[in-house]
Motif scaffolding. Structure first.
Motif, PDB file in Angstrom:
ATOM      1  N   HIS A   6     -35.980  25.159  23.520  1.00  0.00           N
ATOM      2  CA  HIS A   6     -35.579  26.613  23.826  1.00  0.00           C
ATOM      3  C   HIS A   6     -35.969  26.636  21.774  1.00  0.00           C
ATOM      4  O   HIS A   6     -36.012  28.270  21.474  1.00  0.00           O
ATOM      5  CB  HIS A   6     -34.607  27.249  24.106  1.00  0.00           C
ATOM      6  CG  HIS A   6     -33.428  25.889  23.806  1.00  0.00           C
ATOM      7  ND1 HIS A   6     -32.803  26.005  22.684  1.00  0.00           N
ATOM      8  CD2 HIS A   6     -32.460  25.411  25.251  1.00  0.00           C
ATOM      9  CE1 HIS A   6     -31.506  24.907  23.028  1.00  0.00           C
ATOM     10  NE2 HIS A   6     -31.658  24.463  24.550  1.00  0.00           N
ATOM     11  N   SER A   7     -36.107  25.695  20.895  1.00  0.00           N
ATOM     12  CA  SER A   7     -36.198  26.340  19.562  1.00  0.00           C
ATOM     13  C   SER A   7     -37.811  26.808  19.390  1.00  0.00           C
ATOM     14  O   SER A   7     -38.035  27.378  18.435  1.00  0.00           O
ATOM     15  CB  SER A   7     -35.717  25.071  18.621  1.00  0.00           C
ATOM     16  OG  SER A   7     -36.574  23.880  18.878  1.00  0.00           O
ATOM     17  N   GLN A   8     -38.598  26.396  20.255  1.00  0.00           N
ATOM     18  CA  GLN A   8     -40.201  26.713  20.142  1.00  0.00           C
ATOM     19  C   GLN A   8     -40.164  28.631  21.113  1.00  0.00           C
ATOM     20  O   GLN A   8     -41.165  28.688  20.816  1.00  0.00           O
ATOM     21  CB  GLN A   8     -40.979  25.483  20.931  1.00  0.00           C
ATOM     22  CG  GLN A   8     -40.471  23.836  20.657  1.00  0.00           C
ATOM     23  CD  GLN A   8     -40.851  24.029  18.532  1.00  0.00           C
ATOM     24  OE1 GLN A   8     -42.020  24.604  18.228  1.00  0.00           O
ATOM     25  NE2 GLN A   8     -39.869  23.900  17.939  1.00  0.00           N
ATOM     26  N   TRP A   9     -39.232  29.064  21.321  1.00  0.00           N
ATOM     27  CA  TRP A   9     -40.040  30.258  21.911  1.00  0.00           C
ATOM     28  C   TRP A   9     -39.232  31.550  20.932  1.00  0.00           C
ATOM     29  O   TRP A   9     -39.314  32.566  21.517  1.00  0.00           O
ATOM     30  CB  TRP A   9     -38.208  30.169  23.197  1.00  0.00           C
ATOM     31  CG  TRP A   9     -38.198  29.091  24.116  1.00  0.00           C
ATOM     32  CD1 TRP A   9     -39.937  27.924  24.177  1.00  0.00           C
ATOM     33  CD2 TRP A   9     -37.579  29.297  24.815  1.00  0.00           C
ATOM     34  NE1 TRP A   9     -38.917  27.601  25.689  1.00  0.00           N
ATOM     35  CE2 TRP A   9     -38.036  27.782  26.126  1.00  0.00           C
ATOM     36  CE3 TRP A   9     -36.363  29.115  25.453  1.00  0.00           C
ATOM     37  CZ2 TRP A   9     -37.476  26.954  27.310  1.00  0.00           C
ATOM     38  CZ3 TRP A   9     -35.504  28.919  26.849  1.00  0.00           C
ATOM     39  CH2 TRP A   9     -36.423  28.140  27.470  1.00  0.00           C
ATOM     40  N   GLY A  10     -40.165  31.605  19.922  1.00  0.00           N
ATOM     41  CA  GLY A  10     -39.508  32.446  18.914  1.00  0.00           C
ATOM     42  C   GLY A  10     -38.442  32.964  18.950  1.00  0.00           C
ATOM     43  O   GLY A  10     -37.363  32.371  19.314  1.00  0.00           O
ATOM     44  N   CYS A  11     -38.646  34.564  19.764  1.00  0.00           N
ATOM     45  CA  CYS A  11     -37.577  35.797  19.116  1.00  0.00           C
ATOM     46  C   CYS A  11     -36.150  34.948  21.180  1.00  0.00           C
ATOM     47  O   CYS A  11     -35.305  35.632  20.650  1.00  0.00           O
ATOM     48  CB  CYS A  11     -37.678  37.382  19.638  1.00  0.00           C
ATOM     49  SG  CYS A  11     -38.863  37.487  21.262  1.00  0.00           S
ATOM     50  N   PHE A  12     -36.752  34.806  22.013  1.00  0.00           N
ATOM     51  CA  PHE A  12     -36.085  33.664  23.199  1.00  0.00           C
ATOM     52  C   PHE A  12     -35.566  32.518  22.775  1.00  0.00           C
ATOM     53  O   PHE A  12     -34.692  32.083  22.974  1.00  0.00           O
ATOM     54  CB  PHE A  12     -36.506  33.703  24.219  1.00  0.00           C
ATOM     55  CG  PHE A  12     -37.517  35.301  24.719  1.00  0.00           C
ATOM     56  CD1 PHE A  12     -36.783  36.199  25.418  1.00  0.00           C
ATOM     57  CD2 PHE A  12     -38.726  35.284  24.186  1.00  0.00           C
ATOM     58  CE1 PHE A  12     -37.023  37.415  25.399  1.00  0.00           C
ATOM     59  CE2 PHE A  12     -39.488  36.548  24.751  1.00  0.00           C
ATOM     60  CZ  PHE A  12     -38.674  37.434  25.517  1.00  0.00           C
ATOM     61  N   SER A  13     -34.999  32.074  21.121  1.00  0.00           N
ATOM     62  CA  SER A  13     -34.603  30.765  21.084  1.00  0.00           C
ATOM     63  C   SER A  13     -33.539  30.884  20.903  1.00  0.00           C
ATOM     64  O   SER A  13     -33.044  30.103  21.114  1.00  0.00           O
ATOM     65  CB  SER A  13     -34.974  29.975  19.737  1.00  0.00           C
ATOM     66  OG  SER A  13     -36.753  29.973  18.675  1.00  0.00           O
ATOM     67  N   ASN A  14     -32.983  31.976  20.526  1.00  0.00           N
ATOM     68  CA  ASN A  14     -31.250  32.283  20.381  1.00  0.00           C
ATOM     69  C   ASN A  14     -30.705  33.486  21.437  1.00  0.00           C
ATOM     70  O   ASN A  14     -31.583  34.065  21.546  1.00  0.00           O
ATOM     71  CB  ASN A  14     -31.237  33.329  19.271  1.00  0.00           C
ATOM     72  CG  ASN A  14     -31.446  31.766  17.426  1.00  0.00           C
ATOM     73  OD1 ASN A  14     -31.121  31.288  18.562  1.00  0.00           O
ATOM     74  ND2 ASN A  14     -32.072  32.614  16.915  1.00  0.00           N
ATOM     75  N   TYR A  15     -30.480  32.680  22.841  1.00  0.00           N
ATOM     76  CA  TYR A  15     -29.902  33.362  23.879  1.00  0.00           C
ATOM     77  C   TYR A  15     -28.720  34.771  23.189  1.00  0.00           C
ATOM     78  O   TYR A  15     -28.226  34.642  22.684  1.00  0.00           O
ATOM     79  CB  TYR A  15     -28.860  32.764  24.741  1.00  0.00           C
ATOM     80  CG  TYR A  15     -28.653  33.575  25.480  1.00  0.00           C
ATOM     81  CD1 TYR A  15     -29.245  33.332  27.223  1.00  0.00           C
ATOM     82  CD2 TYR A  15     -27.307  33.748  25.780  1.00  0.00           C
ATOM     83  CE1 TYR A  15     -28.375  34.330  28.231  1.00  0.00           C
ATOM     84  CE2 TYR A  15     -26.919  34.526  26.982  1.00  0.00           C
ATOM     85  CZ  TYR A  15     -27.640  34.498  27.350  1.00  0.00           C
ATOM     86  OH  TYR A  15     -26.132  34.993  29.304  1.00  0.00           O
TER      87      TYR A  15
END
Length: 970
Positions: free
Chosen positions: A450-459
């Motif tokens: 999830h560190s590679q999910w852009g703006c969704f990296s931080n829940y």
């Protein structure tokens, strides 16, 4: 409620005295405290609770305190162990005690509460005064009842109130009519010098048509004659209205409670009447013992499955278990592990979500009653194509999801609008929404990192609500994940209820870790130490330790909401299981923590632990910390490992440092070494195989004596097995002696108190969050504090014969196992009984001589007669449970031994990328029809005195109907 006729002549009163009394041994600096719901006992603020005072009576330490309370006083209360500052060290398990004092108790009189420390069990004392037999005695008397030493360990009796027994094994015993006794006392009996006693005992394993009596040395208790004893009344929840030397009477026969006589001595020479409420725990009978079978869900084979065992197959497994005499079926973890979307996900202990069930175990045929012809054809083809010797994880997952998606598109409106789905969704949305969003993002970004999910990296909750919004273009994809989990829930719930109805305990598995790229680390990042990795130090399973790859837990953060994440996990498990295995229970005492750049498991340290300080080491004459903490690499080591190629290796991986060699910055960790070696291998620049070069470099990297704490520069940890290193061997004698002594202290002494305190903070939160029966996997390097804590908390340990906990034994002796254990000849983390027997000829001879007591030449194969003997040893052991891997049970019959024994191994702990794919080579339907095997197993169980399910006519008919239905589908 008090009976209005009990004290008809009693006067109104202002207050009475309440005396707490409980025997309990504490350590120095500890005290007992009672805290409860009313201000007089702290209003649940332990700091304001009532401290008890200790007094020695014979061989017991009795804690007491007396307070004045108003008439009609009632409260909940619990006992705590505290330090001098009233900080809680531990507390009683189970629900709070309940107390209600009858309002007609004479003013100024004292009510004595004779309690026992509760271990995983709480008696509800709201039925306190009149729901118990009350006897009035005049003058001084000595009442003898079965009271003193318990036959089994602390906590064993209390386990019988866990759901495994209460709701499954003993549930048919709880059909007695609840009978409240009439008030038999009259006010003329309540006069000065009289004594009022309340008797109370729990008897969970009492069959219908049985009575319970209390007998004793008093005339009121029959003078030890059962026919003249006091018959007890059943008041519900396995509570009987008495306490003493008592036991059942049935059809003119009776048996006495085992153990020493309980004793109560009361001095009634006082001018006032006395009122004593006894809460005396469990009726002591011969300890209950049962048997079980263990098999991973993915290993089960049936005639209806598609490539893997499925939740509905549990019904067949339960039928076979019942007919074979087993009270328990044990599974490996069944949570979703689809992190990588490839065969690596076959590892069942690396959860994508600790709440979601694995789509692998879905029976797609049960999704609908109206399949289109093309879907029916796809199911038939899949059954044939995937019916292999082993599980094809990737193909099976892809096939099931493909079929399920087609059915979903056809019936989504019908299912998603149903009341049953809405109920499921409302009860599970806290984890279901994040799970569905995670799966969507995983597939969209083609990674679970999830560190590679852009703006969704931080829940965040706001981001989540947008992801699962009904207005989103991908809403159908989100709902598909809801849909899969809903059907998995239905199928597992149905199987779990079936097991309960048949008297079979379904036992799950609680993994110690979660995948670092999981829903849980995305949603709750502060609960995990993401720069670390979890593993185990070298042990029986792996000489170089294990690196599981999970982040370690941030226990300090978890404690802020009383371990809410853990409690939610256990609550979810309790929906399906009535027992569970705590994977690597040592992790709740301490965890083996590795840096995230490590690939192997050797260079780690325990968290928490008390390190060696620089000041401590310097006092001992140890000062050259660079020498001790850096890899110790000399030219001769390179020549020895790499031969003529040592110059090439040195040039590419090392730089000279004084008289030694030091790893270059770009390859000074295991992950860096592995990456560089792999790149050289792709370019054909390595003189030898990639694996050998990598392993040799790893060995040199780990050639250290001390590990420097990356967070505290002046703290150090001794490397595990430091004496095996050439770095240690080249030290002077003084340094060797000092480091050996400090090594032994670090690993075997200085941490015990810290680890005990840590476990007593974390484990009770788990154990109190559900009423499942808990067993702990306590294999490996076991600190001295572990077993006493497990005993105190009523946790059942594990005993594997080839891995004895006694250091002086090569093989465990089942007849000497303690009661609070699960025993087995093997488990999923080692080879099966057959494979183990065939692995080592010399070991075979030693086992045959020391365990079987024979000087004869042992058979080279684990023939059925040998398997029968070893299984019988375990079944006849004192252990509460004897649980056998299905493979070991199949060794009882020659026809099931055609498959090579090595192919029956479930896991290889030395291989972090092991493919978990073992499938039983015979279907459950075939095993159900094999009367010979079932009879062999049941005869062993019956002959051992262990409990086994009694099959009534209704259950037998249900089993026959299930088998007939299964056969009819052929």
């Amino acid at each position: 409620m008090a009976s209005q006729g009990l004290f008809s002549a009693a006067k109104s009163m202002k207050s009475v005295k309440l005396k707490f009394r409980i025997p309990y041994y504490t350590e120095w600096g500890q005290s007992l405290l009672v805290c409860g719901s009313e201000p007089t006992v702290g209003s649940w603020n332990v700091k304001k609770g009532l401290l008890l005072s200790p007094v020695h009576q014979d061989d017991q330490l009795i804690w007491t305190a007396t307070i004045s309370v108003p008439c009609q006083f009632s409260c909940g209360y619990r006992y705590y162990v505290v330090d001098d500052a009233k900080n809680v060290l531990r507390w009683e398990m189970g629900n709070e005690r309940r107390l209600s004092i009858p309002h007609l108790l004479p003013e100024g009189h004292t009510l004595e509460l004779h309690d026992l420390w509760q271990v995983l069990l709480s008696f509800d004392s709201s039925i306190l005064f009149f729901s118990f037999i009350q006897l009035l005695f005049r003058s001084i008397f000595f009442l003898s009842t079965v009271f003193a030493p318990i036959v089994v360990e602390t906590g064993a009796d209390a386990l019988l109130f866990r759901s495994a027994f209460k709701d499954v094994i003993f549930c048919k015993n709880s059909t007695f009519n609840v009978d409240r006794p009439e008030a038999i006392l009259h006010d003329e009996l309540v006069q000065q010098g009289s004594i009022l006693l309340r008797f109370k005992i729990c008897c969970p394993n009492v069959q219908k048509g049985t009575s319970v009596y209390v007998i004793g040395s008093s005339t009121k208790l029959g003078n030890w004659k059962v026919q003249d004893g006091l018959k007890l009344n059943y008041t519900g929840e396995y509570i009987w209205e008495a306490y003493c030397y008592c036991k059942y009477g049935k059809n003119g026969c009776f048996s006495l409670e085992v153990g020493s006589t309980r004793e109560l001595s009361v001095n009634s020479s006082k001018s006032q009447s006395q009122y004593i409420f006894l809460s005396d725990g469990m009726l002591r009978e011969m300890p209950w013992r049962g048997c079980g079978v263990a098999v991973p869900m993915f290993s089960v084979r049936s005639e209806d499955d598609i490539g893997v065992g499925e939740f509905p197959d549990l019904k067949l497994l339960v039928d076979w278990a019942v007919e074979s005499g087993f009270h328990l079926v044990q599974l490996l973890p069944i949570n979703d592990t689809s992190v990588h979307r490839m065969w690596w996900d076959s590892y069942p202990y690396s959860s994508l979500s600790v709440f979601a069930l694995h789509p692998l175990y879905l029976r797609v045929q049960a999704l609908s009653k109206n399949f289109p012809e093309d879907v029916k054809s796809e199911i038939r083809n899949a059954k044939e194509r995937l019916d292999g010797k082993d599980v094809d994880y990737e193909a099976t997952m892809a096939t099931k999801l493909s079929i399920a998606k087609k059915v979903f598109l056809q019936e989504k409106d019908l299912i998603l609008n149903s009341s049953s789905f809405h109920k499921f969704f409302s009860e599970n949305e806290d984890w279901l929404k994040p799970y569905a969003a995670f799966c969507f993002l995983r597939d969209f970004f083609e990674t679970s990192d999830h560190s590679q999910w852009g703006c969704f990296s931080n829940y965040s909750k706001d981001k989540l609500e947008k992801l699962v919004s009904k207005d989103a273009l991908h809403y159908d994809t989100i709902c598909f994940h809801y849909y899969i989990q809903f059907h998995l829930h239905l199928q597992l719930s149905e199987a779990a209820e079936y097991a309960r109805a048949k008297g079979v305990v379904l036992k799950g598995d609680l993994p110690i870790g979660v995948d670092r790229n999981s829903v849980d680390t995305w949603v709750y990042p502060t609960l995990f130490r993401m720069n670390t990795s979890t593993g185990a130090p070298p042990d029986y399973f792996a000489k170089n330790g294990q690196n599981w790859g999970f982040p370690t837990y941030n226990w300090e953060e978890m404690s802020k909401d009383n371990y809410g994440w853990w409690r939610a996990r256990l609550t979810q498990m309790g929906k399906y299981f009535t027992a569970y295995r705590i994977d690597h229970i040592l992790g709740f005492f301490r965890i083996w923590e590795l840096p995230d750049h490590a690939m192997t498991g050797l260079i780690g340290k325990f968290r928490p632990s008390i390190p060696l300080s620089q000041e401590e080491l310097e006092r001992e004459g140890i000062w050259d910390f660079d020498r001790l903490t850096r890899p110790y690499v000399r030219k001769e080591f390179l020549q020895e490992n790499f031969g003529d190629s040592w110059i090439l290796i040195a040039a590419n991986f090392y730089k000279e440092y004084l008289d030694r060699y030091e790893f270059k910055e770009e390859c000074n960790t295991e992950k860096k070494i592995a990456a560089k070696v792999h790149s050289y291998s792709e370019k054909s620049l390595l003189p030898e195989s990639e694996d050998k070069i990598r392993c040799d470099l790893f060995d040199l990297l780990k050639n250290i004596v001390l590990i420097r704490d990356p967070e505290h520069d002046k703290s150090f940890y001794p490397r595990f097995n430091l004496e095996d290193t050439s770095s240690f061997r080249d030290l002077d004698d003084h340094s060797k002696n000092v480091l050996k002594r400090l090594y032994y202290d670090y690993y075997f002494h200085r941490q015990d108190k810290l680890w005990r305190q840590n476990a007593l903070k974390t484990l009770p939160a788990l154990l109190n969050s559900s009423d499942m029966l808990a067993c702990g996997e306590d294999l490996g390097l076991i600190p001295a504090c572990v077993h006493p804590v497990m005993q105190e908390l009523g946790l059942i340990g594990l005993r594997i014969q080839r891995m004895p906990s006694e250091p002086d034994l090569e093989f465990g002796i089942p007849s000497q196992y303690s009661y609070m254990t699960v025993c087995a000849p093997s488990c999923h983390d080692c080879s099966t009984l057959r494979a183990w027997w065939e692995e080592d000829e010399e070991r075979r001879h030693r086992f045959f001589k020391s365990v079987i007591g024979s000087d004869d030449l042992p058979p080279s194969r684990c023939v059925p007669e040998l398997a029968h003997l070893i299984i019988r040893q375990h079944i006849e052991s004192p252990s509460m449970w004897a649980i056998f891997p299905l493979q070991d049970l199949l060794a009882l019959k020659e026809e099931y031994m055609t498959r090579p024994a090595t192919e029956e191994t479930i896991n290889d702990p030395t291989n972090p990328k092991h493919y978990w794919r073992y499938r039983v080579h015979v279907t459950m339907e075939s095993l159900i029809k094999d009367k010979e095997l079932k009879t062999t197993i049941k005869d062993l169980i019956q002959g051992s005195g262990r409990s086994y399910p009694h099959i009534g006519e209704a259950e037998r008919q249900l089993s026959q109907e299930t088998a007939a239905l299964a056969l009819g589908k052929q």
